[in-house]
Design a protein around this motif. Structure first.
Motif, PDB file in Angstrom:
ATOM      1  N   VAL A   1      -9.659  -1.205 -25.917  1.00  0.00           N
ATOM      2  CA  VAL A   1      -8.841  -0.751 -24.796  1.00  0.00           C
ATOM      3  C   VAL A   1      -9.734   0.015 -23.826  1.00  0.00           C
ATOM      4  CG1 VAL A   1      -6.873   0.687 -24.116  1.00  0.00           C
ATOM      5  CG2 VAL A   1      -6.803  -0.586 -26.272  1.00  0.00           C
ATOM      6  N   PRO A   2      -9.673  -0.275 -22.533  1.00  0.00           N
ATOM      7  CA  PRO A   2     -10.504   0.477 -21.572  1.00  0.00           C
ATOM      8  C   PRO A   2     -10.035   1.921 -21.440  1.00  0.00           C
ATOM      9  CG  PRO A   2      -9.017  -1.019 -20.430  1.00  0.00           C
ATOM     10  CD  PRO A   2      -8.868  -1.319 -21.887  1.00  0.00           C
ATOM     11  N   HIS A   3     -10.921   2.782 -20.920  1.00  0.00           N
ATOM     12  CA  HIS A   3     -10.539   4.164 -20.657  1.00  0.00           C
ATOM     13  C   HIS A   3      -9.599   4.259 -19.456  1.00  0.00           C
ATOM     14  CE1 HIS A   3     -13.326   5.618 -23.621  1.00  0.00           C
ATOM     15  NE2 HIS A   3     -14.388   5.165 -22.977  1.00  0.00           N
ATOM     16  N   ILE A   4      -9.640   3.295 -18.571  1.00  0.00           N
ATOM     17  CA  ILE A   4      -8.796   3.311 -17.370  1.00  0.00           C
ATOM     18  C   ILE A   4      -7.338   3.409 -17.797  1.00  0.00           C
ATOM     19  CG2 ILE A   4      -8.073   1.975 -15.340  1.00  0.00           C
ATOM     20  CD1 ILE A   4     -10.896   0.630 -15.509  1.00  0.00           C
ATOM     21  N   PRO A   5      -6.580   4.358 -17.252  1.00  0.00           N
ATOM     22  CA  PRO A   5      -5.175   4.508 -17.653  1.00  0.00           C
ATOM     23  C   PRO A   5      -4.372   3.224 -17.437  1.00  0.00           C
ATOM     24  CG  PRO A   5      -5.892   6.432 -16.435  1.00  0.00           C
ATOM     25  CD  PRO A   5      -6.998   5.424 -16.323  1.00  0.00           C
ATOM     26  N   GLU A   6      -3.433   2.988 -18.331  1.00  0.00           N
ATOM     27  CA  GLU A   6      -2.711   1.719 -18.383  1.00  0.00           C
ATOM     28  C   GLU A   6      -2.045   1.362 -17.065  1.00  0.00           C
ATOM     29  OE1 GLU A   6       0.664  -0.502 -21.196  1.00  0.00           O
ATOM     30  OE2 GLU A   6       0.041   1.567 -21.601  1.00  0.00           O
ATOM     31  N   ASP A   7      -1.476   2.345 -16.387  1.00  0.00           N
ATOM     32  CA  ASP A   7      -0.746   2.063 -15.141  1.00  0.00           C
ATOM     33  C   ASP A   7      -1.654   1.620 -14.000  1.00  0.00           C
ATOM     34  OD1 ASP A   7       1.589   2.685 -16.411  1.00  0.00           O
ATOM     35  OD2 ASP A   7       1.785   4.697 -15.537  1.00  0.00           O
ATOM     36  N   TYR A   8      -2.968   1.711 -14.182  1.00  0.00           N
ATOM     37  CA  TYR A   8      -3.913   1.388 -13.107  1.00  0.00           C
ATOM     38  C   TYR A   8      -4.834   0.219 -13.469  1.00  0.00           C
ATOM     39  CZ  TYR A   8      -2.346   5.827 -11.219  1.00  0.00           C
ATOM     40  OH  TYR A   8      -1.560   6.844 -10.731  1.00  0.00           O
ATOM     41  N   ARG A   9      -4.529  -0.489 -14.544  1.00  0.00           N
ATOM     42  CA  ARG A   9      -5.442  -1.523 -15.027  1.00  0.00           C
ATOM     43  C   ARG A   9      -5.380  -2.824 -14.229  1.00  0.00           C
ATOM     44  NH1 ARG A   9      -4.479  -0.210 -21.401  1.00  0.00           N
ATOM     45  NH2 ARG A   9      -5.537   1.812 -21.348  1.00  0.00           N
ATOM     46  N   TYR A  10      -4.459  -2.920 -13.251  1.00  0.00           N
ATOM     47  CA  TYR A  10      -4.473  -4.108 -12.399  1.00  0.00           C
ATOM     48  C   TYR A  10      -5.764  -4.192 -11.590  1.00  0.00           C
ATOM     49  CZ  TYR A  10       0.141  -6.057 -13.240  1.00  0.00           C
ATOM     50  OH  TYR A  10       1.219  -6.682 -13.816  1.00  0.00           O
ATOM     51  N   CYS A  11      -6.454  -3.059 -11.413  1.00  0.00           N
ATOM     52  CA  CYS A  11      -7.743  -3.134 -10.720  1.00  0.00           C
ATOM     53  C   CYS A  11      -8.730  -3.974 -11.530  1.00  0.00           C
ATOM     54  CB  CYS A  11      -8.303  -1.742 -10.429  1.00  0.00           C
ATOM     55  SG  CYS A  11      -8.561  -0.705 -11.871  1.00  0.00           S
ATOM     56  N   ILE A  12      -8.632  -3.943 -12.861  1.00  0.00           N
ATOM     57  CA  ILE A  12      -9.489  -4.787 -13.703  1.00  0.00           C
ATOM     58  C   ILE A  12      -9.140  -6.257 -13.492  1.00  0.00           C
ATOM     59  CG2 ILE A  12     -10.174  -5.349 -16.062  1.00  0.00           C
ATOM     60  CD1 ILE A  12      -9.432  -2.501 -16.860  1.00  0.00           C
ATOM     61  N   VAL A  13      -7.841  -6.551 -13.470  1.00  0.00           N
ATOM     62  CA  VAL A  13      -7.385  -7.933 -13.307  1.00  0.00           C
ATOM     63  C   VAL A  13      -7.902  -8.521 -11.997  1.00  0.00           C
ATOM     64  CG1 VAL A  13      -5.350  -9.410 -13.020  1.00  0.00           C
ATOM     65  CG2 VAL A  13      -5.328  -7.560 -14.715  1.00  0.00           C
ATOM     66  N   HIS A  14      -7.749  -7.778 -10.909  1.00  0.00           N
ATOM     67  CA  HIS A  14      -8.141  -8.310  -9.601  1.00  0.00           C
ATOM     68  C   HIS A  14      -9.662  -8.382  -9.449  1.00  0.00           C
ATOM     69  CE1 HIS A  14      -4.052  -8.609  -8.248  1.00  0.00           C
ATOM     70  NE2 HIS A  14      -3.826  -7.338  -8.526  1.00  0.00           N
ATOM     71  N   LYS A  15     -10.381  -7.442 -10.063  1.00  0.00           N
ATOM     72  CA  LYS A  15     -11.846  -7.520 -10.042  1.00  0.00           C
ATOM     73  C   LYS A  15     -12.323  -8.746 -10.821  1.00  0.00           C
ATOM     74  CE  LYS A  15     -16.019  -5.866  -9.292  1.00  0.00           C
ATOM     75  NZ  LYS A  15     -16.600  -5.797  -7.941  1.00  0.00           N
ATOM     76  N   ALA A  16     -11.719  -9.001 -11.989  1.00  0.00           N
ATOM     77  CA  ALA A  16     -12.080 -10.185 -12.782  1.00  0.00           C
ATOM     78  C   ALA A  16     -11.752 -11.466 -12.023  1.00  0.00           C
ATOM     79  CB  ALA A  16     -11.350 -10.153 -14.124  1.00  0.00           C
ATOM     80  N   ARG A  17     -10.627 -11.474 -11.309  1.00  0.00           N
ATOM     81  CA  ARG A  17     -10.277 -12.648 -10.497  1.00  0.00           C
ATOM     82  C   ARG A  17     -11.310 -12.875  -9.403  1.00  0.00           C
ATOM     83  NH1 ARG A  17      -3.721 -11.848  -9.672  1.00  0.00           N
ATOM     84  NH2 ARG A  17      -3.099 -12.857 -11.628  1.00  0.00           N
ATOM     85  N   MET A  18     -11.792 -11.801  -8.786  1.00  0.00           N
ATOM     86  CA  MET A  18     -12.835 -11.940  -7.776  1.00  0.00           C
ATOM     87  C   MET A  18     -14.061 -12.651  -8.356  1.00  0.00           C
ATOM     88  SD  MET A  18     -12.614  -8.173  -6.000  1.00  0.00           S
ATOM     89  CE  MET A  18     -14.243  -8.352  -5.264  1.00  0.00           C
ATOM     90  N   MET A  19     -14.466 -12.248  -9.550  1.00  0.00           N
ATOM     91  CA  MET A  19     -15.622 -12.869 -10.191  1.00  0.00           C
ATOM     92  C   MET A  19     -15.363 -14.346 -10.483  1.00  0.00           C
ATOM     93  SD  MET A  19     -16.584  -9.846 -12.898  1.00  0.00           S
ATOM     94  CE  MET A  19     -17.030  -8.202 -12.345  1.00  0.00           C
ATOM     95  N   TYR A  20     -14.160 -14.627 -10.958  1.00  0.00           N
ATOM     96  CA  TYR A  20     -13.794 -16.008 -11.288  1.00  0.00           C
ATOM     97  C   TYR A  20     -13.801 -16.883 -10.038  1.00  0.00           C
ATOM     98  CZ  TYR A  20     -11.021 -19.904 -13.141  1.00  0.00           C
ATOM     99  OH  TYR A  20     -10.579 -21.142 -13.515  1.00  0.00           O
ATOM    100  N   TYR A  21     -13.174 -16.396  -8.963  1.00  0.00           N
ATOM    101  CA  TYR A  21     -13.088 -17.192  -7.734  1.00  0.00           C
ATOM    102  C   TYR A  21     -14.442 -17.310  -7.039  1.00  0.00           C
ATOM    103  CZ  TYR A  21      -8.030 -16.799  -8.298  1.00  0.00           C
ATOM    104  OH  TYR A  21      -6.750 -16.883  -8.783  1.00  0.00           O
ATOM    105  N   GLU A  22     -15.283 -16.284  -7.199  1.00  0.00           N
ATOM    106  CA  GLU A  22     -16.639 -16.370  -6.634  1.00  0.00           C
ATOM    107  C   GLU A  22     -17.425 -17.479  -7.336  1.00  0.00           C
ATOM    108  OE1 GLU A  22     -20.228 -13.355  -5.376  1.00  0.00           O
ATOM    109  OE2 GLU A  22     -19.074 -12.905  -7.182  1.00  0.00           O
ATOM    110  N   GLU A  23     -17.290 -17.572  -8.646  1.00  0.00           N
ATOM    111  CA  GLU A  23     -17.965 -18.628  -9.400  1.00  0.00           C
ATOM    112  C   GLU A  23     -17.485 -20.007  -8.957  1.00  0.00           C
ATOM    113  OE1 GLU A  23     -20.515 -20.278 -12.318  1.00  0.00           O
ATOM    114  OE2 GLU A  23     -20.362 -18.207 -11.601  1.00  0.00           O
ATOM    115  N   ASP A  24     -16.180 -20.119  -8.652  1.00  0.00           N
ATOM    116  CA  ASP A  24     -15.599 -21.401  -8.220  1.00  0.00           C
ATOM    117  C   ASP A  24     -15.767 -21.649  -6.714  1.00  0.00           C
ATOM    118  OD1 ASP A  24     -14.825 -22.182 -10.693  1.00  0.00           O
ATOM    119  OD2 ASP A  24     -12.670 -22.043 -10.342  1.00  0.00           O
ATOM    120  N   GLU A  25     -16.301 -20.643  -6.001  1.00  0.00           N
ATOM    121  CA  GLU A  25     -16.442 -20.707  -4.548  1.00  0.00           C
ATOM    122  C   GLU A  25     -15.093 -20.965  -3.869  1.00  0.00           C
ATOM    123  OE1 GLU A  25     -19.532 -23.431  -3.457  1.00  0.00           O
ATOM    124  OE2 GLU A  25     -21.095 -22.250  -4.455  1.00  0.00           O
TER     125      GLU A  25
END
Length: 200
Positions: free
Chosen positions: A132-156
């Motif tokens: 579990v990350p240290h980031i508080p649960e109510d704010y973990r959507y920042c992880i989701v959107h950052k991971a999506r950025m990486m995914y979409y960057e790889e797919d261009e």
């Protein structure tokens, strides 16, 4: 799926290391210190500790509680070389921290005591399903959107990347506004808006 998991783990690590003074990365921790202990390594038992806030150390037992005065490691090292450090029936009154992060007490106490310190946590390495990350649960959507950025960057997929970047910035603004110390939110970077010039 393995690639997605890697993106999530990397996103969490990047966010937790964006600032070194997130309040959610700090903890008050009690360490039980045995009698006649001259030095103590707080990271030996708790591997998630990055470092100690050196202005916050206190010691206590059943009878008393005292703040510890910091002494430079160079000064304490010189003292140890010149003078034998005797054991005292008092609680320590001072301390120093060497380059390895080990705490050295002055004087060495013949009593058991509790050392309380504010610690700064190391970024969580997400390796297993139960991590579990240290980031508080109510704010973990920042992880989701950052991971999506990486995914979409790889797919261009740049349009999807930009949409995720906007959402990531929104969630990061919330996280930083809540968990950075007072008056520090101005350090954060926001996405620049293009300037539109209208001519008659």
């Amino acid at each position: 799926m393995a690639l997605v998991c890697d993106y999530v783990a990397e996103a969490s690590r990047e966010i937790e290391t964006t600032w070194n003074d997130y309040t959610f990365m700090r903890r008050e921790v009690d360490f039980s210190i045995s009698a006649n202990t001259q030095s103590y390594d707080p990271g030996a038992l708790q591997s998630d500790i990055e470092r100690i806030n050196v202005t916050s150390l206190t010691v206590r037992d059943e009878n008393s509680r005292n703040p510890l005065t910091p002494v430079s490691w160079a000064e304490q090292y010189r003292t140890q070389r010149v003078v034998n450090i005797d054991t005292s029936d008092m609680l320590p009154t001072a301390y120093s921290i060497d380059s390895a992060g080990i705490i050295h007490f002055l004087p060495v106490s013949s009593r058991e005591f509790v050392l309380r310190a504010e610690v700064i946590l190391r970024a969580k390495e997400l390796r297993n399903n139960t991590d579990v990350p240290h980031i508080p649960e109510d704010y973990r959507y920042c992880i989701v959107h950052k991971a999506r950025m990486m995914y979409y960057e790889e797919d261009e997929a740049w349009q999807l990347y930009e949409a995720s970047e906007r959402r990531y910035r929104e969630w990061m603004d919330r996280l930083e506004d809540k968990f950075l110390p007072a008056n520090s939110h101005g350090r954060t970077q926001t996405t620049e808006s293009p300037m539109i010039m209208v001519t008659e």
